[in-house]
Write a protein that holds these residues in place. Structure first.
Motif, PDB file in Angstrom:
ATOM      1  N   VAL A  71     -25.793  16.363  -6.944  1.00 57.41           N
ATOM      2  CA  VAL A  71     -24.874  16.764  -5.875  1.00 57.41           C
ATOM      3  C   VAL A  71     -23.445  16.452  -6.332  1.00 57.41           C
ATOM      4  CG1 VAL A  71     -24.131  16.338  -3.507  1.00 57.41           C
ATOM      5  CG2 VAL A  71     -26.562  16.397  -4.058  1.00 57.41           C
ATOM      6  N   PRO A  72     -22.541  17.464  -6.409  1.00 59.63           N
ATOM      7  CA  PRO A  72     -21.170  17.215  -6.868  1.00 59.63           C
ATOM      8  C   PRO A  72     -20.445  16.224  -5.951  1.00 59.63           C
ATOM      9  CG  PRO A  72     -21.661  19.565  -6.821  1.00 59.63           C
ATOM     10  CD  PRO A  72     -22.784  18.880  -6.125  1.00 59.63           C
ATOM     11  N   LEU A  73     -19.643  15.370  -6.557  1.00 62.16           N
ATOM     12  CA  LEU A  73     -18.842  14.394  -5.822  1.00 62.16           C
ATOM     13  C   LEU A  73     -17.437  14.958  -5.643  1.00 62.16           C
ATOM     14  CD1 LEU A  73     -19.971  11.157  -7.701  1.00 62.16           C
ATOM     15  CD2 LEU A  73     -20.979  12.210  -5.670  1.00 62.16           C
ATOM     16  N   ILE A  74     -16.929  14.949  -4.425  1.00 61.41           N
ATOM     17  CA  ILE A  74     -15.624  15.559  -4.136  1.00 61.41           C
ATOM     18  C   ILE A  74     -14.803  14.665  -3.220  1.00 61.41           C
ATOM     19  CG2 ILE A  74     -16.548  17.901  -4.351  1.00 61.41           C
ATOM     20  CD1 ILE A  74     -16.384  17.981  -1.217  1.00 61.41           C
ATOM     21  N   ALA A 340     -22.196  17.583   2.829  1.00 59.72           N
ATOM     22  CA  ALA A 340     -21.697  18.803   3.454  1.00 59.72           C
ATOM     23  C   ALA A 340     -22.008  19.977   2.536  1.00 59.72           C
ATOM     24  CB  ALA A 340     -20.199  18.714   3.730  1.00 59.72           C
ATOM     25  N   VAL A 341     -21.662  21.179   2.995  1.00 60.41           N
ATOM     26  CA  VAL A 341     -21.864  22.387   2.197  1.00 60.41           C
ATOM     27  C   VAL A 341     -20.505  23.033   1.934  1.00 60.41           C
ATOM     28  CG1 VAL A 341     -22.905  24.690   2.143  1.00 60.41           C
ATOM     29  CG2 VAL A 341     -24.165  22.762   3.131  1.00 60.41           C
ATOM     30  N   GLU A 372     -10.232  17.088  -4.956  1.00 56.20           N
ATOM     31  CA  GLU A 372     -10.759  16.721  -6.267  1.00 56.20           C
ATOM     32  C   GLU A 372     -12.206  17.190  -6.370  1.00 56.20           C
ATOM     33  OE1 GLU A 372     -10.208  12.650  -7.231  1.00 56.20           O
ATOM     34  OE2 GLU A 372      -8.104  12.617  -6.637  1.00 56.20           O
ATOM     35  N   GLY A 373     -12.521  17.830  -7.487  1.00 59.93           N
ATOM     36  CA  GLY A 373     -13.848  18.391  -7.676  1.00 59.93           C
ATOM     37  C   GLY A 373     -13.959  19.838  -7.273  1.00 59.93           C
ATOM     38  N   ALA A 374     -12.859  20.470  -6.876  1.00 60.15           N
ATOM     39  CA  ALA A 374     -12.892  21.863  -6.415  1.00 60.15           C
ATOM     40  C   ALA A 374     -13.341  22.816  -7.514  1.00 60.15           C
ATOM     41  CB  ALA A 374     -11.514  22.266  -5.895  1.00 60.15           C
ATOM     42  N   ARG A 375     -13.102  22.461  -8.772  1.00 56.04           N
ATOM     43  CA  ARG A 375     -13.466  23.349  -9.877  1.00 56.04           C
ATOM     44  C   ARG A 375     -14.945  23.242 -10.247  1.00 56.04           C
ATOM     45  NH1 ARG A 375      -9.189  26.897 -10.800  1.00 56.04           N
ATOM     46  NH2 ARG A 375      -7.205  25.782 -10.706  1.00 56.04           N
ATOM     47  N   SER A 376     -15.652  22.249  -9.718  1.00 59.19           N
ATOM     48  CA  SER A 376     -17.034  22.019 -10.133  1.00 59.19           C
ATOM     49  C   SER A 376     -18.056  22.412  -9.082  1.00 59.19           C
ATOM     50  CB  SER A 376     -17.221  20.534 -10.486  1.00 59.19           C
ATOM     51  OG  SER A 376     -16.974  19.706  -9.358  1.00 59.19           O
ATOM     52  N   ALA A 387     -14.150  10.696  -0.370  1.00 58.48           N
ATOM     53  CA  ALA A 387     -13.000  10.279   0.440  1.00 58.48           C
ATOM     54  C   ALA A 387     -12.406  11.501   1.119  1.00 58.48           C
ATOM     55  CB  ALA A 387     -11.951   9.589  -0.413  1.00 58.48           C
ATOM     56  N   SER A 388     -11.862  11.273   2.302  1.00 60.64           N
ATOM     57  CA  SER A 388     -11.219  12.354   3.056  1.00 60.64           C
ATOM     58  C   SER A 388      -9.857  11.895   3.518  1.00 60.64           C
ATOM     59  CB  SER A 388     -12.090  12.743   4.256  1.00 60.64           C
ATOM     60  OG  SER A 388     -11.500  13.807   4.970  1.00 60.64           O
ATOM     61  N   LEU A 389      -8.822  12.664   3.158  1.00 59.24           N
ATOM     62  CA  LEU A 389      -7.447  12.285   3.502  1.00 59.24           C
ATOM     63  C   LEU A 389      -7.001  12.995   4.777  1.00 59.24           C
ATOM     64  CD1 LEU A 389      -5.901  12.474  -0.069  1.00 59.24           C
ATOM     65  CD2 LEU A 389      -6.855  10.490   1.089  1.00 59.24           C
TER      66      LEU A 389
END
Length: 389
Positions: A71-74, A340-341, A372-376, A387-389
């Motif tokens: 599961v990608p980490l974002i 999340a999806v 962060e992680g949007a490209r993966s 984390a959520s800002l």
């Protein structure tokens, strides 16, 4: 007997099939037997489908036993409306309206210089004196003659009012007096040109000609006087900004040498486009109360050419582009705790400022965006939010 023959035939067929299975793909291809080749392909297709089904079963079981597997980490942030001020960056040079080299208006010897370099002077202050070549004496004599003409005219005027004397005598004395007045005024103007005075308040930056030199009108520079109060910066702006860079627009001026930044406004925007470089002139006024800003000092200007009161800004680094040239980002849906999806959202963008870009359509306020992680990540993929800002 017939049963024995049938049994032998079946045994031979099974032996033949078993032999085919032991043959390699290369051997079967080399045989040029179309039936064998098709049969082998069908066997391999069946085996592939069976293996693919088994792999899916294994992946399902792995996810069941370990949900966090692959599961990608974002990280994410929420969009919000903000005031967006866009600036165009240009360079310019400082100048002043009051930077003047003073020339004499009279030809002669410079007999006195009353100021020195670095001295502050006020408007009209006497700076130097040029030898008038006897004009002062001529003026004094002419003034005596004018006074006599005045007295004669006044007496003749009184007589004329008493009906004594002729009209021609009255007109002659009046004409003579007026002519003398004009002559005195003309000579005074000439004598006044022998003195050099400050045209405005400022500082004597340079004494160019020393006392005793012979000077001529428009030929011999005497002083340079500079005032640092009425300073401005002039720069060339590309013609595409002619409707957005206008008088009154906000400007941020940075002086790298002074490590100083000031806020000001466009004082004047030109109406003429230079055909050589397709630009127009812009003048920006600068306050210089401390006198630190000097003429010809280089400056960097940021001129405000666009404002959006309800803009949505996102980092340029999270934007991707598909094969059709459309830009997109990933938003968060079906959020449950940290999981999340990711959902792909097509967007349109506007102007940039630094690392951020304005989104003109496709996003609204208070939407959670993958940072962060949007490209993966991929569309519809499950993700884990760190984390959520």
């Amino acid at each position: 007997m017939k049963y024995i023959y049938s049994l032998l035939f079946a045994t031979a067929l099974l032996t033949s099939c078993g032999g085919d299975k032991k043959k390699s793909v290369e051997d079967i291809i080399a045989s040029d037997n179309i039936e064998l080749i098709r049969k082998k392909k069908a066997e391999l297709d069946a085996a592939r489908q069976e293996i693919s089904a088994q792999l899916k079963q294994l992946e399902t079981k792995i996810k069941e036993l370990d949900p966090q597997e692959k599961v990608p980490l974002i990280t994410t942030f929420k969009t919000s409306e903000t005031v967006f001020n866009h600036f165009i960056e240009l360079q310019g040079s400082v100048d002043t309206k009051e930077n003047l080299v003073i020339y004499p208006e009279f030809s002669g010897t410079l007999i006195d210089v009353f100021v020195k370099e670095g001295q502050d002077v006020t408007k009209g202050q006497l700076l130097a004196k040029i030898d008038d070549g006897g004009l002062s004496q001529q003026l004094a004599q002419l003034e005596i003659q004018r006074d006599l003409a005045k007295t004669t005219f006044e007496r003749q005027e009184r007589l004329w009012k008493e009906n004594i004397g002729s009209e021609i005598q009255y007109l002659q004395t009046k004409s003579s007096y007026e002519a003398m007045n004009r002559s005195v005024d003309q000579l005074k103007d000439q004598v006044a040109k022998t003195t050099v005075r400050a045209p405005f308040s400022g500082t004597i930056d340079d004494v160019i000609t020393e006392k005793g030199s012979v000077v001529g009108p428009g030929q011999s520079p005497l002083f340079r006087i500079v005032s640092l109060k009425n300073m401005y910066i002039e720069t060339d702006v590309p013609e595409r900004f002619i409707t957005s860079v206008t008088k009154g627009k906000e400007v941020i001026v940075n002086f790298p040498v002074l490590n100083k930044e000031v806020k000001t406004k466009v004082r004047q925007a030109g109406n003429f486009i230079n055909p050589a470089n397709r630009t127009f002139k812009v003048e920006v006024g600068v306050d210089n109360n401390d006198g630190s800003i000097k003429p010809n000092l280089m400056a960097k200007l940021k001129i405000n050419d666009y404002i959006n009161e309800n803009a949505i800004l996102i980092p340029q680094s999270i934007i991707s582009e598909n094969a059709e040239g459309e830009q997109f980002v990933y938003t968060i849906t079906e959020k449950s705790g940290e999981l999340a999806v990711a959902k792909r959202e097509i967007i349109k963008t506007g102007r940039t400022q630094g690392d951020y870009i304005e989104v003109t359509s496709g996003l609204k306020s208070d939407i959670e965006i993958v940072d962060e992680g949007a490209r993966s990540v991929k569309d519809g993929q499950q993700v884990k939010i760190l984390a959520s800002l």
